[in-house]
Design a protein around this motif. Sequence first.
Motif, PDB file in Angstrom:
ATOM      1  N   ARG A 154      15.291  20.940  -5.608  1.00 39.87           N
ATOM      2  CA  ARG A 154      14.912  21.523  -6.897  1.00 39.87           C
ATOM      3  C   ARG A 154      15.214  23.014  -6.855  1.00 39.87           C
ATOM      4  O   ARG A 154      14.699  23.716  -5.985  1.00 39.87           O
ATOM      5  CB  ARG A 154      13.426  21.346  -7.169  1.00 39.87           C
ATOM      6  CG  ARG A 154      12.988  19.938  -7.323  1.00 39.87           C
ATOM      7  CD  ARG A 154      11.482  19.853  -7.633  1.00 39.87           C
ATOM      8  NE  ARG A 154      10.923  18.559  -7.352  1.00 39.87           N
ATOM      9  CZ  ARG A 154      11.164  17.460  -8.031  1.00 39.87           C
ATOM     10  NH1 ARG A 154      11.975  17.495  -9.037  1.00 39.87           N
ATOM     11  NH2 ARG A 154      10.603  16.307  -7.710  1.00 39.87           N
ATOM     12  N   LYS A 164      23.870  16.297  -9.279  1.00 39.53           N
ATOM     13  CA  LYS A 164      23.045  17.245 -10.028  1.00 39.53           C
ATOM     14  C   LYS A 164      22.594  16.646 -11.360  1.00 39.53           C
ATOM     15  O   LYS A 164      23.314  15.895 -11.993  1.00 39.53           O
ATOM     16  CB  LYS A 164      23.830  18.532 -10.309  1.00 39.53           C
ATOM     17  CG  LYS A 164      24.232  19.272  -9.067  1.00 39.53           C
ATOM     18  CD  LYS A 164      24.862  20.618  -9.360  1.00 39.53           C
ATOM     19  CE  LYS A 164      26.137  20.511 -10.123  1.00 39.53           C
ATOM     20  NZ  LYS A 164      26.814  21.802 -10.300  1.00 39.53           N
ATOM     21  N   ASN A 165      21.390  17.032 -11.747  1.00 38.76           N
ATOM     22  CA  ASN A 165      20.849  16.706 -13.069  1.00 38.76           C
ATOM     23  C   ASN A 165      19.980  17.898 -13.478  1.00 38.76           C
ATOM     24  O   ASN A 165      18.791  17.925 -13.192  1.00 38.76           O
ATOM     25  CB  ASN A 165      20.047  15.413 -13.023  1.00 38.76           C
ATOM     26  CG  ASN A 165      19.557  14.996 -14.393  1.00 38.76           C
ATOM     27  OD1 ASN A 165      19.927  15.596 -15.399  1.00 38.76           O
ATOM     28  ND2 ASN A 165      18.722  13.978 -14.437  1.00 38.76           N
ATOM     29  N   GLY A 166      20.618  18.895 -14.104  1.00 35.52           N
ATOM     30  CA  GLY A 166      19.888  20.116 -14.462  1.00 35.52           C
ATOM     31  C   GLY A 166      19.566  20.900 -13.218  1.00 35.52           C
ATOM     32  O   GLY A 166      20.441  21.195 -12.409  1.00 35.52           O
ATOM     33  N   ASN A 167      18.282  21.215 -13.024  1.00 37.43           N
ATOM     34  CA  ASN A 167      17.891  21.997 -11.847  1.00 37.43           C
ATOM     35  C   ASN A 167      17.422  21.112 -10.689  1.00 37.43           C
ATOM     36  O   ASN A 167      16.854  21.594  -9.725  1.00 37.43           O
ATOM     37  CB  ASN A 167      16.800  23.002 -12.215  1.00 37.43           C
ATOM     38  CG  ASN A 167      15.499  22.332 -12.598  1.00 37.43           C
ATOM     39  OD1 ASN A 167      15.479  21.177 -13.006  1.00 37.43           O
ATOM     40  ND2 ASN A 167      14.411  23.055 -12.462  1.00 37.43           N
ATOM     41  N   GLN A 170      25.825  28.186 -19.307  1.00 39.01           N
ATOM     42  CA  GLN A 170      25.421  26.893 -18.781  1.00 39.01           C
ATOM     43  C   GLN A 170      26.150  26.609 -17.472  1.00 39.01           C
ATOM     44  O   GLN A 170      25.555  26.160 -16.507  1.00 39.01           O
ATOM     45  CB  GLN A 170      25.718  25.809 -19.815  1.00 39.01           C
ATOM     46  CG  GLN A 170      25.223  24.442 -19.432  1.00 39.01           C
ATOM     47  CD  GLN A 170      25.506  23.424 -20.532  1.00 39.01           C
ATOM     48  OE1 GLN A 170      26.140  23.707 -21.536  1.00 39.01           O
ATOM     49  NE2 GLN A 170      25.023  22.233 -20.324  1.00 39.01           N
ATOM     50  N   ASP A 171      27.474  26.890 -17.459  1.00 38.55           N
ATOM     51  CA  ASP A 171      28.239  26.671 -16.231  1.00 38.55           C
ATOM     52  C   ASP A 171      27.699  27.521 -15.095  1.00 38.55           C
ATOM     53  O   ASP A 171      27.589  27.071 -13.970  1.00 38.55           O
ATOM     54  CB  ASP A 171      29.723  26.997 -16.451  1.00 38.55           C
ATOM     55  CG  ASP A 171      30.424  25.915 -17.250  1.00 38.55           C
ATOM     56  OD1 ASP A 171      29.824  24.831 -17.411  1.00 38.55           O
ATOM     57  OD2 ASP A 171      31.547  26.164 -17.705  1.00 38.55           O
ATOM     58  N   GLY A 218      24.696  28.428 -14.664  1.00 36.05           N
ATOM     59  CA  GLY A 218      23.475  27.780 -14.204  1.00 36.05           C
ATOM     60  C   GLY A 218      23.780  26.522 -13.411  1.00 36.05           C
ATOM     61  O   GLY A 218      23.216  26.284 -12.365  1.00 36.05           O
ATOM     62  N   GLU A 219      24.708  25.690 -13.909  1.00 38.36           N
ATOM     63  CA  GLU A 219      25.025  24.438 -13.242  1.00 38.36           C
ATOM     64  C   GLU A 219      25.750  24.668 -11.930  1.00 38.36           C
ATOM     65  O   GLU A 219      25.582  23.933 -10.981  1.00 38.36           O
ATOM     66  CB  GLU A 219      25.872  23.552 -14.162  1.00 38.36           C
ATOM     67  CG  GLU A 219      25.098  22.981 -15.316  1.00 38.36           C
ATOM     68  CD  GLU A 219      25.954  22.147 -16.237  1.00 38.36           C
ATOM     69  OE1 GLU A 219      27.156  21.998 -15.969  1.00 38.36           O
ATOM     70  OE2 GLU A 219      25.414  21.650 -17.222  1.00 38.36           O
ATOM     71  N   ASN A 260      30.782  20.307 -11.249  1.00 37.45           N
ATOM     72  CA  ASN A 260      29.789  20.102 -12.309  1.00 37.45           C
ATOM     73  C   ASN A 260      28.925  18.880 -12.035  1.00 37.45           C
ATOM     74  O   ASN A 260      27.809  18.786 -12.521  1.00 37.45           O
ATOM     75  CB  ASN A 260      30.466  19.957 -13.672  1.00 37.45           C
ATOM     76  CG  ASN A 260      30.957  21.277 -14.208  1.00 37.45           C
ATOM     77  OD1 ASN A 260      30.416  22.328 -13.876  1.00 37.45           O
ATOM     78  ND2 ASN A 260      31.988  21.233 -15.022  1.00 37.45           N
ATOM     79  N   TRP A 282      24.464  26.573  -7.470  1.00 35.51           N
ATOM     80  CA  TRP A 282      23.852  26.021  -6.270  1.00 35.51           C
ATOM     81  C   TRP A 282      24.564  26.473  -4.993  1.00 35.51           C
ATOM     82  O   TRP A 282      23.922  26.664  -3.964  1.00 35.51           O
ATOM     83  CB  TRP A 282      23.900  24.492  -6.329  1.00 35.51           C
ATOM     84  CG  TRP A 282      23.044  23.858  -7.389  1.00 35.51           C
ATOM     85  CD1 TRP A 282      23.321  23.770  -8.705  1.00 35.51           C
ATOM     86  CD2 TRP A 282      21.792  23.207  -7.192  1.00 35.51           C
ATOM     87  NE1 TRP A 282      22.328  23.091  -9.356  1.00 35.51           N
ATOM     88  CE2 TRP A 282      21.371  22.730  -8.447  1.00 35.51           C
ATOM     89  CE3 TRP A 282      20.996  22.964  -6.082  1.00 35.51           C
ATOM     90  CZ2 TRP A 282      20.180  22.039  -8.616  1.00 35.51           C
ATOM     91  CZ3 TRP A 282      19.802  22.267  -6.256  1.00 35.51           C
ATOM     92  CH2 TRP A 282      19.404  21.824  -7.518  1.00 35.51           C
ATOM     93  N   THR A 288      14.968  26.677  -8.602  1.00 39.56           N
ATOM     94  CA  THR A 288      14.281  27.532  -9.555  1.00 39.56           C
ATOM     95  C   THR A 288      14.688  28.966  -9.240  1.00 39.56           C
ATOM     96  O   THR A 288      14.223  29.535  -8.254  1.00 39.56           O
ATOM     97  CB  THR A 288      12.749  27.390  -9.439  1.00 39.56           C
ATOM     98  OG1 THR A 288      12.401  26.006  -9.508  1.00 39.56           O
ATOM     99  CG2 THR A 288      12.039  28.156 -10.525  1.00 39.56           C
TER     100      THR A 288
END
Length: 194
Positions: A164, A145-148, A91-92, A94-95, A121, A98, A166
């Motif tokens: 966004r 950030k809020n998810g992707n 998860q980290d 992914g978060e 985060n 960016w 992806t």
Amino acid sequence: MIISNKWFILLIGLTLLLSACGTKEDVIIDQSVGGEDGGHQLEEELINELKNELKEELREELKEEIEEELREQLAAVHQETEENTGNELEQDKGELGWEGQWELNDHPDLNGYLHIYQETNEGFYFDIHVAYTHVGEIEGAYAIKNGNIAKSIEDEYGCVMTLRRTGNFITSEEGSECYVWSGMAIDLNREFTR
């Protein structure tokens, strides 16, 4: 719990043996240990000794079973912790995925980049630059950030940028008040890749 029957069977056997019809040998044993009551005393001592040995064996078996159960539970907790830690690490990743230099790739005649830095985060800072004959750019904006999806904090003109992500692509979308940051015939609605 599995209980060994050998002590129980031995106890019953001895009890039956000692309570069987008295023989000449029983009388001799009785007399040698203190008369007729001596036989009962010997019988009680043997029974107590067997009981104590049985209790000790049961304690050991119970202790082993409890230790085994605790080992199994500890192993299960350890495995769950590792799985959760692995999920948190994924998860980290992914978060926190960016940050970096993203290059404009949605139009061959345009040059540009999206630079994301000081990521946490919660959010990150970014600079976006798009150029052709005119230039559009925002520097030092902070996005939450809020998810992707990440949205910049509204600036003094009311501009809010939405980013966004992806995979290896980030699409930028400027809010209605962001026109102040781009020139004529250019906008910040773009796609960037690494």
